[in-house]
Design a protein around this motif. Structure first.
Motif, short mmCIF file in Angstrom:
data_model
loop_
_atom_site.label_atom_id
_atom_site.label_comp_id
_atom_site.label_asym_id
_atom_site.label_seq_id
_atom_site.Cartn_x
_atom_site.Cartn_y
_atom_site.Cartn_z
N ASP A 210 -29.43 -25.85 -20.53
CA ASP A 210 -30.78 -25.47 -20.10
C ASP A 210 -31.86 -26.27 -20.81
OD1 ASP A 210 -29.99 -24.26 -22.49
OD2 ASP A 210 -31.35 -22.56 -22.21
N ARG A 211 -31.49 -26.95 -21.90
CA ARG A 211 -32.46 -27.77 -22.63
C ARG A 211 -32.46 -29.22 -22.15
NH1 ARG A 211 -34.40 -26.04 -27.57
NH2 ARG A 211 -34.66 -23.80 -27.49
N LEU A 212 -31.45 -29.59 -21.39
CA LEU A 212 -31.34 -30.99 -20.98
C LEU A 212 -32.23 -31.30 -19.80
CD1 LEU A 212 -27.48 -31.53 -21.25
CD2 LEU A 212 -29.22 -32.73 -22.58
N ASN A 213 -32.83 -32.46 -19.85
CA ASN A 213 -33.54 -32.98 -18.71
C ASN A 213 -32.96 -34.36 -18.40
OD1 ASN A 213 -35.34 -33.26 -16.61
ND2 ASN A 213 -37.12 -32.66 -17.84
N GLU A 214 -33.19 -34.83 -17.21
CA GLU A 214 -32.58 -36.07 -16.77
C GLU A 214 -33.64 -37.11 -16.46
OE1 GLU A 214 -29.05 -36.69 -13.70
OE2 GLU A 214 -30.98 -36.44 -12.72
N TYR A 215 -33.40 -38.32 -16.94
CA TYR A 215 -34.31 -39.42 -16.64
C TYR A 215 -33.54 -40.50 -15.88
CZ TYR A 215 -37.30 -43.50 -17.47
OH TYR A 215 -38.07 -44.62 -17.32
N ARG A 216 -34.06 -40.90 -14.74
CA ARG A 216 -33.48 -41.99 -13.96
C ARG A 216 -34.54 -43.04 -13.70
NH1 ARG A 216 -28.44 -40.72 -10.90
NH2 ARG A 216 -27.75 -38.71 -11.70
N PHE A 217 -34.13 -44.31 -13.69
CA PHE A 217 -35.07 -45.38 -13.40
C PHE A 217 -34.32 -46.51 -12.72
CE2 PHE A 217 -34.13 -48.76 -16.56
CZ PHE A 217 -33.16 -48.11 -17.28
N ASN A 218 -35.03 -47.57 -12.37
CA ASN A 218 -34.44 -48.75 -11.73
C ASN A 218 -33.66 -48.32 -10.48
OD1 ASN A 218 -33.73 -51.39 -11.25
ND2 ASN A 218 -32.30 -51.56 -12.94
N ARG A 219 -32.34 -48.51 -10.46
CA ARG A 219 -31.56 -48.16 -9.26
C ARG A 219 -31.17 -46.68 -9.24
NH1 ARG A 219 -27.01 -52.46 -9.71
NH2 ARG A 219 -27.66 -52.41 -11.89
N HIS A 220 -31.55 -45.94 -10.25
CA HIS A 220 -31.34 -44.49 -10.31
C HIS A 220 -29.86 -44.09 -10.27
CE1 HIS A 220 -35.61 -43.09 -9.77
NE2 HIS A 220 -35.69 -44.39 -9.54
N VAL A 221 -29.00 -44.99 -10.75
CA VAL A 221 -27.57 -44.67 -10.70
C VAL A 221 -27.08 -43.99 -11.98
CG1 VAL A 221 -26.94 -46.46 -9.03
CG2 VAL A 221 -26.99 -47.01 -11.47
N ILE A 222 -27.87 -44.06 -13.04
CA ILE A 222 -27.47 -43.44 -14.30
C ILE A 222 -28.43 -42.31 -14.62
CG2 ILE A 222 -27.09 -43.81 -16.78
CD1 ILE A 222 -26.57 -46.76 -16.11
N GLY A 223 -27.87 -41.13 -14.90
CA GLY A 223 -28.68 -39.99 -15.31
C GLY A 223 -28.71 -39.93 -16.82
N HIS A 224 -29.82 -40.32 -17.41
CA HIS A 224 -29.96 -40.29 -18.86
C HIS A 224 -30.37 -38.88 -19.27
CE1 HIS A 224 -29.61 -44.65 -19.50
NE2 HIS A 224 -30.18 -44.74 -18.31
N MET A 225 -29.48 -38.19 -19.99
CA MET A 225 -29.70 -36.79 -20.32
C MET A 225 -30.31 -36.68 -21.72
SD MET A 225 -28.49 -35.78 -17.47
CE MET A 225 -28.67 -34.02 -17.71
N PHE A 226 -31.47 -36.06 -21.78
CA PHE A 226 -32.12 -35.94 -23.09
C PHE A 226 -32.51 -34.49 -23.34
CE2 PHE A 226 -36.53 -35.39 -21.75
CZ PHE A 226 -36.50 -35.89 -20.45
N CYS A 227 -32.57 -34.13 -24.63
CA CYS A 227 -32.94 -32.78 -25.04
C CYS A 227 -34.46 -32.65 -24.99
CB CYS A 227 -32.43 -32.51 -26.45
SG CYS A 227 -33.01 -30.94 -27.13
N THR A 228 -34.94 -31.63 -24.31
CA THR A 228 -36.39 -31.47 -24.17
C THR A 228 -37.02 -30.93 -25.45
OG1 THR A 228 -36.00 -29.29 -23.18
CG2 THR A 228 -36.33 -31.15 -21.68
N ALA A 229 -36.20 -30.46 -26.39
CA ALA A 229 -36.74 -29.98 -27.66
C ALA A 229 -36.92 -31.14 -28.66
CB ALA A 229 -35.84 -28.91 -28.26
N CYS A 230 -35.88 -31.96 -28.83
CA CYS A 230 -35.94 -32.99 -29.88
C CYS A 230 -36.02 -34.41 -29.33
CB CYS A 230 -34.75 -32.86 -30.82
SG CYS A 230 -33.16 -33.27 -30.07
N GLY A 231 -35.80 -34.59 -28.05
CA GLY A 231 -36.01 -35.91 -27.44
C GLY A 231 -34.86 -36.88 -27.55
N THR A 232 -33.78 -36.52 -28.25
CA THR A 232 -32.66 -37.46 -28.34
C THR A 232 -31.85 -37.46 -27.05
OG1 THR A 232 -31.45 -35.75 -29.54
CG2 THR A 232 -32.37 -37.53 -30.84
#
Ligand SMILES: [Zn+2]
Length: 126
Positions: free
Chosen positions: A64-86
């Motif tokens: 529930d803390r993870l958010n997803e960032y996609r860019f460029n071709r949007h093929v990779i979901g970069h999962m980051f913690c919304t609390a600490c940013g890692t």
């Protein structure tokens, strides 16, 4: 899953998570194949990556803390913690359809980063 996979020893078990501890996981991953990639996000985040099939990865807490960032071709979901940013891991699928997890080796517990032998990967031009 094929016969070759069944006879291959499982890669070692590692635990890991984000910096604040909200996100925790266990995974089987081979750290003899670690890459440093020169694409824009790996450069910005300092990612040190090891790959494993998604079936070798278990998210234990913090979904529930993870958010997803996609860019460029949007093929990779970069999962980051919304609390600490890692970014402890990313999700992607191989060209032949196998779900994979790209682990940020820096977010695994007890790994001696200096003892790894990361291979450069030219992600900027691929
Ligand atoms: Zn966190």
């Amino acid at each position: 899953m094929n016969d070759e996979t069944a006879s291959t020893p499982l890669p070692p078990l590692h635990s890991g998570g984000c910096h604040c501890g909200a996100v925790r996981f266990e995974t089987r991953v081979d750290l003899s194949h670690v890459i440093t990639c020169n694409c824009s996000i790996c450069t910005a985040k300092g990612l040190l990556l090891a790959f494993t099939p998604a079936e070798n990865f278990t998210l234990q807490q913090g979904g529930d803390r993870l958010n997803e960032y996609r860019f460029n071709r949007h093929v990779i979901g970069h999962m980051f913690c919304t609390a600490c940013g890692t970014e402890p891991f990313a999700r992607a699928t191989t060209p032949d359809g196998v779900p994979m997890v790209a682990l940020n080796v820096r977010c695994l517990d007890g790994v001696d980063i200096a003892a790894l032998n990361p291979m450069p990967y030219d992600g900027r031009n691929s």
